[in-house]
Enzyme design. Structure first.
Site, PDB file in Angstrom:
ATOM      1  N   ARG A 191       0.848  -1.409   0.041  1.00  0.00           N
ATOM      2  CA  ARG A 191      -0.058  -0.053  -0.090  1.00  0.00           C
ATOM      3  C   ARG A 191       0.818   1.241  -0.056  1.00  0.00           C
ATOM      4  O   ARG A 191       0.501   2.247   0.485  1.00  0.00           O
ATOM      5  CB  ARG A 191      -0.768   0.065   1.107  1.00  0.00           C
ATOM      6  CG  ARG A 191      -1.994  -0.833   1.191  1.00  0.00           C
ATOM      7  CD  ARG A 191      -3.217  -0.374   0.096  1.00  0.00           C
ATOM      8  NE  ARG A 191      -4.140  -1.459  -0.077  1.00  0.00           N
ATOM      9  CZ  ARG A 191      -5.281  -1.514   0.775  1.00  0.00           C
ATOM     10  NH1 ARG A 191      -5.711  -0.717   1.594  1.00  0.00           N
ATOM     11  NH2 ARG A 191      -6.152  -2.650   0.445  1.00  0.00           N
ATOM     12  N   TYR A 215     -13.677 -13.488   0.219  1.00  0.00           N
ATOM     13  CA  TYR A 215     -14.627 -12.119   0.073  1.00  0.00           C
ATOM     14  C   TYR A 215     -15.696 -12.424  -1.029  1.00  0.00           C
ATOM     15  O   TYR A 215     -16.821 -11.874  -0.825  1.00  0.00           O
ATOM     16  CB  TYR A 215     -13.621 -11.192  -0.667  1.00  0.00           C
ATOM     17  CG  TYR A 215     -12.709 -10.411   0.063  1.00  0.00           C
ATOM     18  CD1 TYR A 215     -13.359  -9.398   0.884  1.00  0.00           C
ATOM     19  CD2 TYR A 215     -11.301 -10.487   0.196  1.00  0.00           C
ATOM     20  CE1 TYR A 215     -12.549  -8.653   1.776  1.00  0.00           C
ATOM     21  CE2 TYR A 215     -10.700 -10.075   1.215  1.00  0.00           C
ATOM     22  CZ  TYR A 215     -11.226  -8.985   2.023  1.00  0.00           C
ATOM     23  OH  TYR A 215     -10.414  -8.196   2.905  1.00  0.00           O
ATOM     24  N   ARG A 244      -7.700  10.627  -6.421  1.00  0.00           N
ATOM     25  CA  ARG A 244      -8.745   9.940  -5.896  1.00  0.00           C
ATOM     26  C   ARG A 244     -10.089  10.686  -6.090  1.00  0.00           C
ATOM     27  O   ARG A 244     -11.387  10.087  -6.453  1.00  0.00           O
ATOM     28  CB  ARG A 244      -8.558   9.529  -4.680  1.00  0.00           C
ATOM     29  CG  ARG A 244      -9.682   8.624  -4.228  1.00  0.00           C
ATOM     30  CD  ARG A 244      -9.712   7.256  -4.361  1.00  0.00           C
ATOM     31  NE  ARG A 244     -10.389   6.260  -3.488  1.00  0.00           N
ATOM     32  CZ  ARG A 244     -11.694   6.400  -3.571  1.00  0.00           C
ATOM     33  NH1 ARG A 244     -12.357   7.073  -4.340  1.00  0.00           N
ATOM     34  NH2 ARG A 244     -12.554   5.689  -2.733  1.00  0.00           N
ATOM     35  N   ASP A 301      -6.212  -4.340  -7.515  1.00  0.00           N
ATOM     36  CA  ASP A 301      -6.762  -4.572  -6.248  1.00  0.00           C
ATOM     37  C   ASP A 301      -6.965  -6.130  -6.330  1.00  0.00           C
ATOM     38  O   ASP A 301      -7.396  -6.567  -7.574  1.00  0.00           O
ATOM     39  CB  ASP A 301      -8.085  -4.082  -5.932  1.00  0.00           C
ATOM     40  CG  ASP A 301      -8.502  -4.411  -4.533  1.00  0.00           C
ATOM     41  OD1 ASP A 301      -8.128  -3.657  -3.559  1.00  0.00           O
ATOM     42  OD2 ASP A 301      -9.270  -5.186  -4.236  1.00  0.00           O
ATOM     43  N   ARG A 358      -4.180   6.388   0.293  1.00  0.00           N
ATOM     44  CA  ARG A 358      -4.608   7.812   0.788  1.00  0.00           C
ATOM     45  C   ARG A 358      -3.758   8.572   1.927  1.00  0.00           C
ATOM     46  O   ARG A 358      -4.061   9.423   1.915  1.00  0.00           O
ATOM     47  CB  ARG A 358      -5.960   7.179   1.572  1.00  0.00           C
ATOM     48  CG  ARG A 358      -6.893   6.857   0.677  1.00  0.00           C
ATOM     49  CD  ARG A 358      -8.150   6.275   1.521  1.00  0.00           C
ATOM     50  NE  ARG A 358      -7.563   5.044   1.904  1.00  0.00           N
ATOM     51  CZ  ARG A 358      -8.150   3.941   2.506  1.00  0.00           C
ATOM     52  NH1 ARG A 358      -9.680   4.063   2.748  1.00  0.00           N
ATOM     53  NH2 ARG A 358      -7.779   2.672   2.867  1.00  0.00           N
TER      54      ARG A 358
HETATM   55  O1  CP3 Z   1       0.025  -1.870  -2.225  1.00  0.00           O
HETATM   56  C1  CP3 Z   1      -0.135  -1.205  -3.205  1.00  0.00           C
HETATM   57  O2  CP3 Z   1       0.119  -0.022  -3.249  1.00  0.00           O
HETATM   58  C2  CP3 Z   1      -0.931  -1.776  -4.553  1.00  0.00           C
HETATM   59  C3  CP3 Z   1      -2.295  -1.774  -4.666  1.00  0.00           C
HETATM   60  C4  CP3 Z   1      -3.426  -2.456  -4.020  1.00  0.00           C
HETATM   61  C5  CP3 Z   1      -4.539  -2.248  -3.532  1.00  0.00           C
HETATM   62  N1  CP3 Z   1      -5.271  -3.218  -2.702  1.00  0.00           N
HETATM   63  C6  CP3 Z   1      -5.027  -0.815  -3.472  1.00  0.00           C
HETATM   64  C7  CP3 Z   1      -6.241  -0.475  -2.667  1.00  0.00           C
HETATM   65  C8  CP3 Z   1      -3.006  -3.935  -3.364  1.00  0.00           C
HETATM   66  C9  CP3 Z   1      -1.659  -4.905  -3.559  1.00  0.00           C
HETATM   67  C10 CP3 Z   1      -4.163  -4.427  -2.901  1.00  0.00           C
HETATM   68  C11 CP3 Z   1      -4.262  -5.576  -2.269  1.00  0.00           C
HETATM   69  C12 CP3 Z   1      -5.549  -5.773  -1.680  1.00  0.00           C
HETATM   70  N2  CP3 Z   1      -6.793  -5.541  -1.723  1.00  0.00           N
HETATM   71  C13 CP3 Z   1      -5.562  -6.991  -0.431  1.00  0.00           C
HETATM   72  C14 CP3 Z   1      -4.267  -7.691  -0.055  1.00  0.00           C
HETATM   73  C15 CP3 Z   1      -3.480  -6.671   0.901  1.00  0.00           C
HETATM   74  C16 CP3 Z   1      -4.276  -6.610   2.119  1.00  0.00           C
HETATM   75  O3  CP3 Z   1      -4.417  -5.315   2.562  1.00  0.00           O
HETATM   76  O4  CP3 Z   1      -4.487  -7.514   3.128  1.00  0.00           O
HETATM   77  C17 CP3 Z   1      -6.797  -7.139  -0.052  1.00  0.00           C
HETATM   78  C18 CP3 Z   1      -7.292  -7.835   1.146  1.00  0.00           C
HETATM   79  C19 CP3 Z   1      -7.800  -6.081  -0.755  1.00  0.00           C
HETATM   80  C20 CP3 Z   1      -9.107  -5.766  -0.641  1.00  0.00           C
HETATM   81  C21 CP3 Z   1      -9.403  -4.229  -0.093  1.00  0.00           C
HETATM   82  N3  CP3 Z   1      -9.193  -3.387  -1.262  1.00  0.00           N
HETATM   83  C22 CP3 Z   1      -9.920  -3.979   0.709  1.00  0.00           C
HETATM   84  C23 CP3 Z   1     -10.399  -4.807   2.017  1.00  0.00           C
HETATM   85  C24 CP3 Z   1     -10.017  -2.649   0.792  1.00  0.00           C
HETATM   86  C25 CP3 Z   1     -10.731  -1.523   1.787  1.00  0.00           C
HETATM   87  C26 CP3 Z   1     -10.056  -1.310   2.837  1.00  0.00           C
HETATM   88  C27 CP3 Z   1      -9.140   0.136   2.401  1.00  0.00           C
HETATM   89  O5  CP3 Z   1      -7.851   0.025   2.778  1.00  0.00           O
HETATM   90  O6  CP3 Z   1      -9.734   0.991   1.980  1.00  0.00           O
HETATM   91  C28 CP3 Z   1      -9.576  -2.127  -0.645  1.00  0.00           C
HETATM   92  C29 CP3 Z   1      -9.416  -0.933  -1.193  1.00  0.00           C
HETATM   93  C30 CP3 Z   1      -8.201  -0.267  -1.589  1.00  0.00           C
HETATM   94  N4  CP3 Z   1      -7.314  -1.117  -2.359  1.00  0.00           N
HETATM   95  C31 CP3 Z   1      -7.689   0.876  -1.709  1.00  0.00           C
HETATM   96  C32 CP3 Z   1      -6.366   0.922  -1.994  1.00  0.00           C
HETATM   97  C33 CP3 Z   1      -5.536   1.875  -2.259  1.00  0.00           C
HETATM   98  C34 CP3 Z   1      -8.363   2.129  -0.615  1.00  0.00           C
HETATM   99  C35 CP3 Z   1      -9.254   2.625  -1.716  1.00  0.00           C
HETATM  100  C36 CP3 Z   1      -9.436   4.319  -1.646  1.00  0.00           C
HETATM  101  O7  CP3 Z   1      -8.835   4.972  -1.948  1.00  0.00           O
HETATM  102  O8  CP3 Z   1     -10.626   4.107  -0.913  1.00  0.00           O
END
Ligand code: CP3
Length: 341
Positions: A23, A147, A36, A73, A27
Protein backbone atom coordinates in the site's frame (compact mmCIF):
# COMPACT_ATOMS: atom_id res chain seq x y z
CA UNK A 1 21.70 -1.53 -14.18
CA UNK A 2 21.38 -3.84 -11.17
CA UNK A 3 18.03 -4.04 -9.41
CA UNK A 4 18.49 -4.59 -5.67
CA UNK A 5 15.23 -6.53 -5.26
CA UNK A 6 16.07 -8.91 -8.10
CA UNK A 7 19.58 -9.28 -6.67
CA UNK A 8 18.20 -10.40 -3.30
CA UNK A 9 15.72 -12.78 -4.94
CA UNK A 10 18.51 -14.28 -7.06
CA UNK A 11 20.78 -14.74 -4.06
CA UNK A 12 23.21 -11.97 -5.05
CA UNK A 13 24.42 -9.21 -2.77
CA UNK A 14 22.44 -5.99 -3.32
CA UNK A 15 24.05 -2.50 -3.23
CA UNK A 16 21.70 -1.74 -0.34
CA UNK A 17 18.85 -3.52 1.43
CA UNK A 18 15.91 -2.93 -0.91
CA UNK A 19 12.67 -1.47 0.40
CA UNK A 20 9.12 -1.15 -0.85
CA UNK A 21 5.90 -1.03 1.19
CA UNK A 22 2.57 -2.75 0.74
CA UNK A 23 0.00 0.00 0.00
CA UNK A 24 2.80 2.43 -0.79
CA UNK A 25 0.35 4.13 -3.16
CA UNK A 26 -2.73 5.20 -1.28
CA UNK A 27 -4.63 7.62 0.89
CA UNK A 28 -1.69 8.73 3.06
CA UNK A 29 -0.32 10.59 -0.01
CA UNK A 30 -1.91 13.99 -0.83
CA UNK A 31 -1.23 13.45 -4.54
CA UNK A 32 -3.22 10.17 -4.35
CA UNK A 33 -6.12 11.89 -2.57
CA UNK A 34 -6.19 14.60 -5.28
CA UNK A 35 -6.48 12.05 -8.06
CA UNK A 36 -8.92 9.94 -6.06
CA UNK A 37 -11.21 12.97 -5.70
CA UNK A 38 -11.10 13.52 -9.46
CA UNK A 39 -11.64 9.85 -10.34
CA UNK A 40 -14.49 9.57 -7.80
CA UNK A 41 -14.67 5.79 -7.97
CA UNK A 42 -11.84 3.49 -6.85
CA UNK A 43 -12.59 0.81 -9.46
CA UNK A 44 -12.48 3.39 -12.24
CA UNK A 45 -9.11 4.44 -11.00
CA UNK A 46 -7.78 0.86 -11.15
CA UNK A 47 -9.22 0.33 -14.65
CA UNK A 48 -8.06 3.58 -16.27
CA UNK A 49 -4.41 3.17 -17.32
CA UNK A 50 -3.67 6.93 -17.21
CA UNK A 51 -4.70 7.10 -13.58
CA UNK A 52 -3.41 3.71 -12.44
CA UNK A 53 0.00 4.42 -14.04
CA UNK A 54 0.25 7.80 -12.39
CA UNK A 55 -0.71 6.40 -8.97
CA UNK A 56 1.73 3.48 -9.25
CA UNK A 57 4.51 5.99 -9.98
CA UNK A 58 3.64 8.56 -7.28
CA UNK A 59 5.48 6.84 -4.40
CA UNK A 60 8.45 6.03 -6.66
CA UNK A 61 8.95 9.69 -7.56
CA UNK A 62 8.47 10.88 -4.01
CA UNK A 63 10.56 8.30 -2.14
CA UNK A 64 12.69 6.30 -4.60
CA UNK A 65 11.43 2.89 -3.47
CA UNK A 66 13.23 -0.12 -4.96
CA UNK A 67 9.98 -1.51 -6.36
CA UNK A 68 6.75 -0.23 -7.81
CA UNK A 69 3.70 -2.39 -7.17
CA UNK A 70 0.97 -2.31 -9.78
CA UNK A 71 -1.93 -0.18 -8.64
CA UNK A 72 -4.94 -2.52 -8.78
CA UNK A 73 -6.84 -4.70 -6.29
CA UNK A 74 -7.11 -8.40 -5.51
CA UNK A 75 -10.88 -8.19 -6.10
CA UNK A 76 -10.49 -7.47 -9.82
CA UNK A 77 -10.29 -11.24 -10.44
CA UNK A 78 -13.78 -11.90 -9.01
CA UNK A 79 -14.98 -8.98 -11.11
CA UNK A 80 -13.50 -10.57 -14.24
CA UNK A 81 -15.17 -13.84 -13.25
CA UNK A 82 -18.53 -12.07 -13.32
CA UNK A 83 -19.11 -11.52 -9.60
CA UNK A 84 -20.64 -8.13 -8.83
CA UNK A 85 -18.07 -5.82 -7.17
CA UNK A 86 -18.57 -2.39 -5.70
CA UNK A 87 -16.27 -0.17 -3.64
CA UNK A 88 -18.46 1.98 -1.42
CA UNK A 89 -17.22 5.22 0.10
CA UNK A 90 -16.07 4.74 3.66
CA UNK A 91 -17.07 1.09 3.59
CA UNK A 92 -14.54 -0.73 1.41
CA UNK A 93 -15.32 -3.47 -1.06
CA UNK A 94 -18.65 -5.26 -1.28
CA UNK A 95 -19.05 -8.34 -3.47
CA UNK A 96 -22.11 -10.24 -4.50
CA UNK A 97 -22.45 -13.43 -2.38
CA UNK A 98 -21.31 -16.47 -4.36
CA UNK A 99 -22.76 -19.01 -1.98
CA UNK A 100 -24.29 -21.74 -4.10
CA UNK A 101 -23.15 -24.14 -6.80
CA UNK A 102 -25.27 -22.51 -9.48
CA UNK A 103 -23.48 -19.17 -9.10
CA UNK A 104 -20.09 -20.90 -8.97
CA UNK A 105 -20.92 -22.71 -12.22
CA UNK A 106 -21.84 -19.41 -13.85
CA UNK A 107 -18.47 -17.84 -13.09
CA UNK A 108 -16.44 -17.49 -16.25
CA UNK A 109 -13.15 -15.64 -16.46
CA UNK A 110 -13.26 -12.81 -19.00
CA UNK A 111 -9.69 -11.66 -19.43
CA UNK A 112 -10.82 -8.74 -21.61
CA UNK A 113 -12.16 -7.06 -18.45
CA UNK A 114 -8.56 -6.75 -17.22
CA UNK A 115 -6.85 -5.35 -20.31
CA UNK A 116 -6.48 -1.99 -18.54
CA UNK A 117 -4.35 -3.67 -15.88
CA UNK A 118 -1.95 -5.08 -18.47
CA UNK A 119 -1.79 -1.72 -20.21
CA UNK A 120 -0.91 -0.07 -16.88
CA UNK A 121 1.94 -2.53 -16.32
CA UNK A 122 3.35 -1.87 -19.80
CA UNK A 123 3.21 1.88 -19.29
CA UNK A 124 4.73 1.81 -15.80
CA UNK A 125 7.52 -0.45 -17.03
CA UNK A 126 8.53 2.14 -19.63
CA UNK A 127 8.68 4.92 -17.08
CA UNK A 128 10.43 3.25 -14.17
CA UNK A 129 14.03 4.08 -13.27
CA UNK A 130 16.46 1.33 -14.39
CA UNK A 131 17.07 0.05 -10.86
CA UNK A 132 13.39 -0.18 -9.84
CA UNK A 133 11.59 -3.52 -10.00
CA UNK A 134 7.98 -3.84 -11.17
CA UNK A 135 5.82 -6.10 -8.99
CA UNK A 136 2.55 -7.60 -10.18
CA UNK A 137 0.16 -9.41 -7.85
CA UNK A 138 -3.02 -11.29 -7.20
CA UNK A 139 -4.92 -12.43 -4.14
CA UNK A 140 -4.46 -16.03 -3.08
CA UNK A 141 -7.38 -18.33 -3.92
CA UNK A 142 -8.39 -18.73 -0.26
CA UNK A 143 -8.45 -14.99 0.52
CA UNK A 144 -10.32 -14.11 -2.67
CA UNK A 145 -12.78 -16.97 -2.04
CA UNK A 146 -13.47 -15.52 1.44
CA UNK A 147 -14.53 -12.18 -0.06
CA UNK A 148 -16.61 -13.91 -2.74
CA UNK A 149 -18.42 -16.22 -0.31
CA UNK A 150 -19.09 -13.70 2.47
CA UNK A 151 -19.29 -10.51 0.39
CA UNK A 152 -17.08 -8.51 2.78
CA UNK A 153 -14.96 -8.95 5.90
CA UNK A 154 -17.48 -7.58 8.41
CA UNK A 155 -18.80 -10.91 9.67
CA UNK A 156 -15.34 -12.45 10.04
CA UNK A 157 -15.97 -14.67 6.99
CA UNK A 158 -18.39 -16.88 8.92
CA UNK A 159 -19.77 -18.70 5.85
CA UNK A 160 -16.29 -19.34 4.41
CA UNK A 161 -15.22 -20.81 7.73
CA UNK A 162 -18.32 -22.97 7.90
CA UNK A 163 -17.53 -24.30 4.41
CA UNK A 164 -14.04 -25.15 5.65
CA UNK A 165 -15.44 -26.98 8.69
CA UNK A 166 -17.81 -28.91 6.42
CA UNK A 167 -15.15 -29.52 3.74
CA UNK A 168 -17.74 -28.23 1.33
CA UNK A 169 -17.19 -29.26 -2.30
CA UNK A 170 -18.41 -25.75 -3.17
CA UNK A 171 -15.27 -24.32 -1.63
CA UNK A 172 -13.04 -26.75 -3.54
CA UNK A 173 -14.81 -25.81 -6.77
CA UNK A 174 -14.52 -22.09 -6.15
CA UNK A 175 -10.85 -22.39 -5.25
CA UNK A 176 -10.20 -24.39 -8.44
CA UNK A 177 -11.91 -21.66 -10.48
CA UNK A 178 -9.73 -19.05 -8.78
CA UNK A 179 -6.49 -20.96 -9.38
CA UNK A 180 -7.36 -21.21 -13.08
CA UNK A 181 -8.19 -17.50 -13.39
CA UNK A 182 -5.20 -16.35 -11.31
CA UNK A 183 -2.86 -18.41 -13.48
CA UNK A 184 -4.00 -16.61 -16.65
CA UNK A 185 -3.99 -13.25 -14.89
CA UNK A 186 -0.45 -13.60 -13.51
CA UNK A 187 0.96 -14.99 -16.74
CA UNK A 188 -0.36 -12.01 -18.66
CA UNK A 189 1.02 -9.69 -15.97
CA UNK A 190 4.48 -11.18 -16.62
CA UNK A 191 3.98 -10.77 -20.37
CA UNK A 192 3.04 -7.13 -19.78
CA UNK A 193 6.17 -6.30 -17.78
CA UNK A 194 5.86 -7.60 -14.20
CA UNK A 195 9.29 -8.81 -13.03
CA UNK A 196 8.23 -10.21 -9.65
CA UNK A 197 4.81 -11.42 -8.46
CA UNK A 198 3.30 -11.31 -5.00
CA UNK A 199 0.43 -13.52 -3.86
CA UNK A 200 -1.53 -11.87 -1.02
CA UNK A 201 -3.16 -14.35 1.37
CA UNK A 202 -4.38 -11.73 3.82
CA UNK A 203 -6.77 -14.15 5.55
CA UNK A 204 -4.49 -17.19 5.52
CA UNK A 205 -4.26 -16.87 9.31
CA UNK A 206 -7.93 -17.83 9.68
CA UNK A 207 -6.87 -21.42 9.01
CA UNK A 208 -4.53 -23.80 10.80
CA UNK A 209 -2.95 -27.20 10.35
CA UNK A 210 -4.78 -29.51 7.94
CA UNK A 211 -7.18 -26.73 6.84
CA UNK A 212 -4.25 -24.39 6.17
CA UNK A 213 -2.65 -27.14 4.11
CA UNK A 214 -5.77 -27.86 2.08
CA UNK A 215 -6.95 -24.33 1.32
CA UNK A 216 -3.80 -22.21 1.56
CA UNK A 217 -0.72 -24.34 0.82
CA UNK A 218 -2.07 -26.69 -1.84
CA UNK A 219 -3.84 -24.14 -4.09
CA UNK A 220 -0.89 -21.74 -3.77
CA UNK A 221 1.58 -24.50 -4.61
CA UNK A 222 -0.54 -25.43 -7.62
CA UNK A 223 -0.72 -21.83 -8.86
CA UNK A 224 3.03 -21.37 -8.47
CA UNK A 225 3.77 -24.68 -10.23
CA UNK A 226 1.73 -23.60 -13.23
CA UNK A 227 3.41 -20.20 -13.49
CA UNK A 228 6.88 -21.63 -13.02
CA UNK A 229 6.24 -24.15 -15.76
CA UNK A 230 6.01 -21.27 -18.19
CA UNK A 231 8.20 -18.67 -16.48
CA UNK A 232 10.61 -20.47 -14.13
CA UNK A 233 12.75 -17.40 -13.54
CA UNK A 234 10.12 -14.90 -12.42
CA UNK A 235 10.38 -14.74 -8.62
CA UNK A 236 7.18 -15.11 -6.62
CA UNK A 237 6.68 -13.76 -3.09
CA UNK A 238 3.97 -15.28 -0.87
CA UNK A 239 2.25 -13.57 2.06
CA UNK A 240 0.22 -15.94 4.25
CA UNK A 241 -0.61 -13.17 6.71
CA UNK A 242 -0.99 -14.11 10.37
CA UNK A 243 -0.47 -17.82 9.78
CA UNK A 244 0.80 -19.76 12.78
CA UNK A 245 4.61 -19.92 12.89
CA UNK A 246 4.59 -23.64 12.10
CA UNK A 247 2.22 -23.04 9.17
CA UNK A 248 4.57 -20.34 7.81
CA UNK A 249 7.26 -22.99 7.90
CA UNK A 250 5.16 -25.56 6.04
CA UNK A 251 4.19 -22.91 3.48
CA UNK A 252 7.89 -22.15 2.97
CA UNK A 253 8.79 -25.79 2.54
CA UNK A 254 5.85 -27.05 0.52
CA UNK A 255 5.35 -24.33 -2.06
CA UNK A 256 7.91 -23.38 -4.65
CA UNK A 257 7.69 -19.75 -3.53
CA UNK A 258 10.92 -17.72 -3.87
CA UNK A 259 10.39 -15.46 -0.89
CA UNK A 260 7.95 -15.04 1.94
CA UNK A 261 6.50 -11.83 3.33
CA UNK A 262 5.99 -12.04 7.10
CA UNK A 263 3.46 -10.15 9.20
CA UNK A 264 4.48 -8.09 12.22
CA UNK A 265 3.22 -10.60 14.79
CA UNK A 266 5.81 -13.17 13.81
CA UNK A 267 8.80 -13.13 16.16
CA UNK A 268 12.10 -12.07 14.62
CA UNK A 269 13.88 -14.97 16.33
CA UNK A 270 11.55 -17.54 14.79
CA UNK A 271 11.75 -15.88 11.39
CA UNK A 272 15.54 -15.74 11.49
CA UNK A 273 16.23 -19.18 12.93
CA UNK A 274 13.50 -21.23 11.30
CA UNK A 275 12.28 -19.47 8.16
CA UNK A 276 15.26 -17.57 6.80
CA UNK A 277 17.36 -20.75 6.35
CA UNK A 278 14.58 -22.02 4.04
CA UNK A 279 13.45 -18.85 2.19
CA UNK A 280 14.36 -15.25 1.52
CA UNK A 281 12.15 -13.07 3.72
CA UNK A 282 10.37 -9.76 3.31
CA UNK A 283 8.96 -7.58 6.09
CA UNK A 284 8.00 -6.97 8.87
CA UNK A 285 7.90 -3.50 10.48
CA UNK A 286 4.60 -2.69 12.16
CA UNK A 287 2.52 -0.14 10.18
CA UNK A 288 1.79 1.53 13.56
CA UNK A 289 5.48 2.29 14.03
CA UNK A 290 5.49 3.99 10.64
CA UNK A 291 2.64 6.18 11.89
CA UNK A 292 4.60 6.93 15.07
CA UNK A 293 7.92 7.62 13.27
CA UNK A 294 10.99 8.96 15.07
CA UNK A 295 13.39 6.98 17.24
CA UNK A 296 11.03 4.06 17.90
CA UNK A 297 10.49 3.48 14.19
CA UNK A 298 14.21 3.66 13.41
CA UNK A 299 15.14 1.41 16.32
CA UNK A 300 12.69 -1.25 15.14
CA UNK A 301 13.91 -0.89 11.55
CA UNK A 302 17.52 -1.34 12.68
CA UNK A 303 16.56 -4.48 14.60
CA UNK A 304 15.01 -5.93 11.43
CA UNK A 305 18.06 -4.98 9.35
CA UNK A 306 20.59 -6.46 11.78
CA UNK A 307 18.49 -9.59 12.32
CA UNK A 308 18.13 -10.50 8.66
CA UNK A 309 21.24 -8.94 7.12
CA UNK A 310 21.55 -7.77 3.50
CA UNK A 311 19.74 -10.75 1.89
CA UNK A 312 16.38 -9.35 2.88
CA UNK A 313 13.61 -7.21 1.38
CA UNK A 314 12.52 -4.52 3.80
CA UNK A 315 8.76 -4.00 4.03
CA UNK A 316 5.97 -3.62 6.56
CA UNK A 317 4.13 -6.51 8.21
CA UNK A 318 0.93 -5.26 6.48
CA UNK A 319 -0.06 -2.23 4.42
CA UNK A 320 0.61 1.49 5.01
CA UNK A 321 -2.42 2.97 6.82
CA UNK A 322 -4.07 6.24 5.68
CA UNK A 323 -3.04 8.22 8.79
CA UNK A 324 0.70 7.66 8.10
CA UNK A 325 2.68 10.93 7.79
CA UNK A 326 4.49 10.79 4.40
CA UNK A 327 7.66 12.27 6.01
CA UNK A 328 8.01 9.13 8.11
CA UNK A 329 8.03 7.03 4.96
CA UNK A 330 10.77 9.24 3.48
CA UNK A 331 12.82 8.90 6.63
CA UNK A 332 12.45 5.12 6.68
CA UNK A 333 13.45 4.72 3.00
CA UNK A 334 16.56 6.85 3.54
CA UNK A 335 17.50 4.89 6.66
CA UNK A 336 17.11 1.45 5.07
CA UNK A 337 18.80 2.30 1.77
CA UNK A 338 21.68 4.02 3.61
CA UNK A 339 22.17 1.28 6.21
CA UNK A 340 25.71 -0.15 6.46
CA UNK A 341 26.26 -3.45 8.19
O1 CP3 B 1 -0.03 -2.10 -2.37
C1 CP3 B 1 -0.27 -1.25 -3.25
O2 CP3 B 1 0.05 -0.05 -3.14
C2 CP3 B 1 -0.86 -1.73 -4.56
C3 CP3 B 1 -2.29 -1.68 -4.70
C4 CP3 B 1 -3.15 -2.59 -3.84
C5 CP3 B 1 -4.43 -2.19 -3.37
N1 CP3 B 1 -5.03 -3.26 -2.77
C6 CP3 B 1 -5.01 -0.84 -3.54
C7 CP3 B 1 -6.14 -0.42 -2.68
C8 CP3 B 1 -2.97 -3.91 -3.46
C9 CP3 B 1 -1.75 -4.82 -3.63
C10 CP3 B 1 -4.17 -4.33 -2.79
C11 CP3 B 1 -4.37 -5.69 -2.28
C12 CP3 B 1 -5.58 -5.98 -1.51
N2 CP3 B 1 -6.85 -5.52 -1.72
C13 CP3 B 1 -5.62 -6.90 -0.43
C14 CP3 B 1 -4.45 -7.72 0.06
C15 CP3 B 1 -3.55 -6.93 0.96
C16 CP3 B 1 -4.16 -6.52 2.27
O3 CP3 B 1 -4.35 -5.31 2.46
O4 CP3 B 1 -4.42 -7.39 3.11
C17 CP3 B 1 -6.94 -6.93 0.04
C18 CP3 B 1 -7.47 -7.76 1.18
C19 CP3 B 1 -7.72 -6.07 -0.80
C20 CP3 B 1 -9.19 -5.79 -0.73
C21 CP3 B 1 -9.46 -4.39 -0.39
N3 CP3 B 1 -9.25 -3.32 -1.23
C22 CP3 B 1 -9.99 -3.89 0.83
C23 CP3 B 1 -10.36 -4.74 2.02
C24 CP3 B 1 -10.10 -2.52 0.69
C25 CP3 B 1 -10.72 -1.56 1.68
C26 CP3 B 1 -9.82 -1.26 2.80
C27 CP3 B 1 -9.10 0.02 2.54
O5 CP3 B 1 -7.89 0.09 2.83
O6 CP3 B 1 -9.76 0.96 2.12
C28 CP3 B 1 -9.59 -2.15 -0.59
C29 CP3 B 1 -9.47 -0.80 -1.16
C30 CP3 B 1 -8.13 -0.37 -1.64
N4 CP3 B 1 -7.27 -1.15 -2.37
C31 CP3 B 1 -7.54 0.93 -1.47
C32 CP3 B 1 -6.30 0.89 -2.13
C33 CP3 B 1 -5.33 2.02 -2.29
C34 CP3 B 1 -8.19 2.11 -0.79
C35 CP3 B 1 -9.15 2.67 -1.77
C36 CP3 B 1 -9.53 4.11 -1.56
O7 CP3 B 1 -8.81 5.00 -2.03
O8 CP3 B 1 -10.60 4.33 -0.97
Amino acid sequence: MEKPILNVLQGKKPVHVPIWLMRQAGRYLPEYRDLRAKAKNFLNMCLTPDWATEITLQPIRRFGFDAAILFADILLVPMALGAGLDFREGEGPVLEYIDNQKRIDQLSYDNSKLLAVYETLARVKKELPDNTTLIGFCGAPWTVACYMIDGNSKGGFATSRRWVAEKSPLLDNLIRTLVDASELYLIQQIESGAEVLQIFDSWGGLLQGADFDRYVIQPTADLIRRIKKKYPHVPIIGFPREALPEDYKLYAMQTDIDAMSIDFNLSLDFAKNTLQPVKTLQGNLSPDLLVEGGANMLKAAEKILTTFGPQHIFNLGHGVVPQTPPEHVGELVKFVQGFKF
